[in-house]
Design a protein around this motif. Structure first.
Motif, PDB file in Angstrom:
ATOM      1  N   LEU A   1       0.830  -1.204   0.000  1.00 22.83           N
ATOM      2  CA  LEU A   1       0.000   0.000   0.000  1.00 22.83           C
ATOM      3  C   LEU A   1       0.864   1.254   0.000  1.00 22.83           C
ATOM      4  O   LEU A   1       0.536   2.240  -0.660  1.00 22.83           O
ATOM      5  CB  LEU A   1      -0.938  -0.007   1.211  1.00 22.83           C
ATOM      6  N   LEU A   2       1.996   1.222   0.700  1.00 20.20           N
ATOM      7  CA  LEU A   2       2.888   2.381   0.745  1.00 20.20           C
ATOM      8  C   LEU A   2       3.395   2.748  -0.645  1.00 20.20           C
ATOM      9  O   LEU A   2       3.598   3.921  -0.937  1.00 20.20           O
ATOM     10  CB  LEU A   2       4.068   2.115   1.687  1.00 20.20           C
ATOM     11  N   LYS A   3       3.578   1.768  -1.508  1.00 18.09           N
ATOM     12  CA  LYS A   3       4.024   2.064  -2.870  1.00 18.09           C
ATOM     13  C   LYS A   3       2.933   2.729  -3.702  1.00 18.09           C
ATOM     14  O   LYS A   3       3.206   3.372  -4.707  1.00 18.09           O
ATOM     15  CB  LYS A   3       4.509   0.800  -3.566  1.00 18.09           C
ATOM     16  N   ILE A   4       1.679   2.600  -3.269  1.00 11.81           N
ATOM     17  CA  ILE A   4       0.560   3.188  -3.999  1.00 11.81           C
ATOM     18  C   ILE A   4       0.186   4.554  -3.448  1.00 11.81           C
ATOM     19  O   ILE A   4      -0.112   5.479  -4.186  1.00 11.81           O
ATOM     20  CB  ILE A   4      -0.656   2.233  -3.954  1.00 11.81           C
ATOM     21  N   VAL A   5       0.222   4.688  -2.133  1.00  4.12           N
ATOM     22  CA  VAL A   5      -0.179   5.947  -1.501  1.00  4.12           C
ATOM     23  C   VAL A   5       0.665   6.178  -0.248  1.00  4.12           C
ATOM     24  O   VAL A   5       0.965   5.249   0.497  1.00  4.12           O
ATOM     25  CB  VAL A   5      -1.698   5.939  -1.162  1.00  4.12           C
ATOM     26  N   ASP A   6       1.064   7.419  -0.038  1.00  2.00           N
ATOM     27  CA  ASP A   6       1.830   7.773   1.156  1.00  2.00           C
ATOM     28  C   ASP A   6       0.839   7.987   2.294  1.00  2.00           C
ATOM     29  O   ASP A   6       0.352   9.082   2.521  1.00  2.00           O
ATOM     30  CB  ASP A   6       2.651   9.037   0.911  1.00  2.00           C
ATOM     31  N   PHE A   7       0.526   6.919   3.024  1.00  2.00           N
ATOM     32  CA  PHE A   7      -0.461   6.992   4.095  1.00  2.00           C
ATOM     33  C   PHE A   7       0.157   7.328   5.445  1.00  2.00           C
ATOM     34  O   PHE A   7      -0.550   7.440   6.443  1.00  2.00           O
ATOM     35  CB  PHE A   7      -1.255   5.680   4.192  1.00  2.00           C
ATOM     36  N   ILE A   8       1.457   7.508   5.495  1.00  2.00           N
ATOM     37  CA  ILE A   8       2.129   7.834   6.749  1.00  2.00           C
ATOM     38  C   ILE A   8       2.180   9.355   6.876  1.00  2.00           C
ATOM     39  O   ILE A   8       2.791  10.033   6.064  1.00  2.00           O
ATOM     40  CB  ILE A   8       3.548   7.230   6.780  1.00  2.00           C
ATOM     41  N   THR A   9       1.525   9.877   7.893  1.00  2.00           N
ATOM     42  CA  THR A   9       1.463  11.327   8.093  1.00  2.00           C
ATOM     43  C   THR A   9       2.687  11.771   8.882  1.00  2.00           C
ATOM     44  O   THR A   9       2.830  11.448  10.057  1.00  2.00           O
ATOM     45  CB  THR A   9       0.166  11.703   8.831  1.00  2.00           C
ATOM     46  N   GLN A  10       3.559  12.510   8.257  1.00  2.00           N
ATOM     47  CA  GLN A  10       4.864  12.871   8.808  1.00  2.00           C
ATOM     48  C   GLN A  10       4.802  13.482  10.208  1.00  2.00           C
ATOM     49  O   GLN A  10       5.630  13.136  11.049  1.00  2.00           O
ATOM     50  CB  GLN A  10       5.586  13.797   7.820  1.00  2.00           C
ATOM     51  N   PRO A  11       3.847  14.360  10.548  1.00  2.23           N
ATOM     52  CA  PRO A  11       3.866  14.939  11.899  1.00  2.23           C
ATOM     53  C   PRO A  11       3.672  13.914  13.023  1.00  2.23           C
ATOM     54  O   PRO A  11       3.976  14.203  14.171  1.00  2.23           O
ATOM     55  CB  PRO A  11       2.701  15.933  11.886  1.00  2.23           C
ATOM     56  N   GLY A  12       3.174  12.733  12.712  1.00  2.00           N
ATOM     57  CA  GLY A  12       2.950  11.728  13.739  1.00  2.00           C
ATOM     58  C   GLY A  12       3.973  10.611  13.733  1.00  2.00           C
ATOM     59  O   GLY A  12       3.732   9.555  14.300  1.00  2.00           O
TER      60      GLY A  12
ATOM     61  N   VAL B   1      -1.450  11.587  17.825  1.00  2.00           N
ATOM     62  CA  VAL B   1      -0.174  12.142  18.296  1.00  2.00           C
ATOM     63  C   VAL B   1       0.162  13.475  17.620  1.00  2.00           C
ATOM     64  O   VAL B   1       1.136  14.112  17.974  1.00  2.00           O
ATOM     65  CB  VAL B   1       0.990  11.146  18.101  1.00  2.00           C
ATOM     66  N   GLY B   2      -0.624  13.879  16.650  1.00  2.00           N
ATOM     67  CA  GLY B   2      -0.386  15.149  15.992  1.00  2.00           C
ATOM     68  C   GLY B   2      -1.513  15.462  15.033  1.00  2.00           C
ATOM     69  O   GLY B   2      -2.286  14.591  14.663  1.00  2.00           O
ATOM     70  N   ILE B   3      -1.601  16.720  14.671  1.00  2.00           N
ATOM     71  CA  ILE B   3      -2.586  17.156  13.686  1.00  2.00           C
ATOM     72  C   ILE B   3      -1.834  17.938  12.626  1.00  2.00           C
ATOM     73  O   ILE B   3      -1.036  18.817  12.929  1.00  2.00           O
ATOM     74  CB  ILE B   3      -3.691  18.016  14.329  1.00  2.00           C
ATOM     75  N   ASP B   4      -2.087  17.605  11.383  1.00  2.00           N
ATOM     76  CA  ASP B   4      -1.428  18.209  10.237  1.00  2.00           C
ATOM     77  C   ASP B   4      -2.346  19.269   9.644  1.00  2.00           C
ATOM     78  O   ASP B   4      -3.501  18.987   9.354  1.00  2.00           O
ATOM     79  CB  ASP B   4      -1.154  17.091   9.212  1.00  2.00           C
ATOM     80  N   ARG B   5      -1.852  20.468   9.479  1.00  2.00           N
ATOM     81  CA  ARG B   5      -2.652  21.539   8.871  1.00  2.00           C
ATOM     82  C   ARG B   5      -2.408  21.571   7.369  1.00  2.00           C
ATOM     83  O   ARG B   5      -1.277  21.566   6.923  1.00  2.00           O
ATOM     84  CB  ARG B   5      -2.290  22.888   9.462  1.00  2.00           C
ATOM     85  N   HIS B   6      -3.473  21.621   6.627  1.00  4.89           N
ATOM     86  CA  HIS B   6      -3.377  21.759   5.168  1.00  4.89           C
ATOM     87  C   HIS B   6      -3.641  23.212   4.820  1.00  4.89           C
ATOM     88  O   HIS B   6      -4.781  23.661   4.859  1.00  4.89           O
ATOM     89  CB  HIS B   6      -4.392  20.855   4.472  1.00  4.89           C
ATOM     90  N   GLN B   7      -2.587  23.936   4.492  1.00  2.91           N
ATOM     91  CA  GLN B   7      -2.702  25.356   4.161  1.00  2.91           C
ATOM     92  C   GLN B   7      -2.982  25.533   2.675  1.00  2.91           C
ATOM     93  O   GLN B   7      -2.520  24.739   1.854  1.00  2.91           O
ATOM     94  CB  GLN B   7      -1.402  26.081   4.532  1.00  2.91           C
ATOM     95  N   PRO B   8      -3.728  26.588   2.284  1.00  5.00           N
ATOM     96  CA  PRO B   8      -4.029  26.806   0.862  1.00  5.00           C
ATOM     97  C   PRO B   8      -2.773  26.931  -0.015  1.00  5.00           C
ATOM     98  O   PRO B   8      -2.788  26.531  -1.163  1.00  5.00           O
ATOM     99  CB  PRO B   8      -4.820  28.115   0.862  1.00  5.00           C
ATOM    100  N   GLY B   9      -1.672  27.443   0.519  1.00  7.12           N
ATOM    101  CA  GLY B   9      -0.461  27.631  -0.268  1.00  7.12           C
ATOM    102  C   GLY B   9       0.542  26.504  -0.151  1.00  7.12           C
ATOM    103  O   GLY B   9       1.706  26.656  -0.510  1.00  7.12           O
TER     104      GLY B   9
END
Length: 156
Positions: A10-21, A64-72
């Motif tokens: 699955l990792l080769k198809i989609v990056d499901f690991i959220t870096q902040p966590g 363990v963390g929350i990732d913010r998706h900024q418009p830019g």
């Protein structure tokens, strides 16, 4: 975002690991720690490299963390760099290109939203950072609508 247990395919198809966590033991890393030639996909390249060398991955069933998706953010403004980085990951690690497996990626993102919303609905919400008055409501909104470019009001 909810993350499934580790799956190298699955990792080769989609990056499901959220870096902040992510937490990594120092002994799992080698030089270069991050390949700076990947302007857009530094973390994704690291996950693929660690998986390719047989490193073990584990999932912590907590927020363990929350990732913010900024418009830019780069993922919206640097599509040409993203495409170039993705092509290098295809060639170097056997990752799946942007045009391939679109249906499987879409199904994963839908599963991610549903599983995450269900988990947050049952989870004890004791966050390790400042929380708004109703953190469960904010987390549910974030989980379900995380592909949108605005951050929920209760987390601003």
């Amino acid at each position: 975002l909810w993350a499934p247990p580790f799956n190298a395919g699955l990792l080769k198809i989609v990056d499901f690991i959220t870096q902040p966590g992510v937490f990594i033991r120092r002994k799992a890393l080698c030089e270069p720690m991050l390949d700076e030639a990947y302007h857009f996909a530094l973390d994704y390249e690291l996950w693929l490299r660690l998986a390719a060398t047989g490193k073990r991955f584990a999932r912590i069933p907590r927020i363990v963390g929350i990732d913010r998706h900024q418009p830019g953010r780069k993922s919206l403004t640097m599509l040409d760099v993203h495409a170039e980085n993705t092509q290098r990951l295809v060639e170097g690690y056997g990752a799946v290109g942007a045009d391939a497996q679109v249906g499987r990626r879409s199904r994963f993102y839908l599963q991610q939203r549903i599983a995450g919303a269900a988990w947050i609905g049952r989870a004890r919400v004791d966050l390790a950072f400042a929380t708004p008055p109703n953190p469960r409501k904010g987390l549910l909104r974030r989980q379900i609508f995380s592909r949108r470019s605005s951050w929920p009001t209760e987390y601003r």
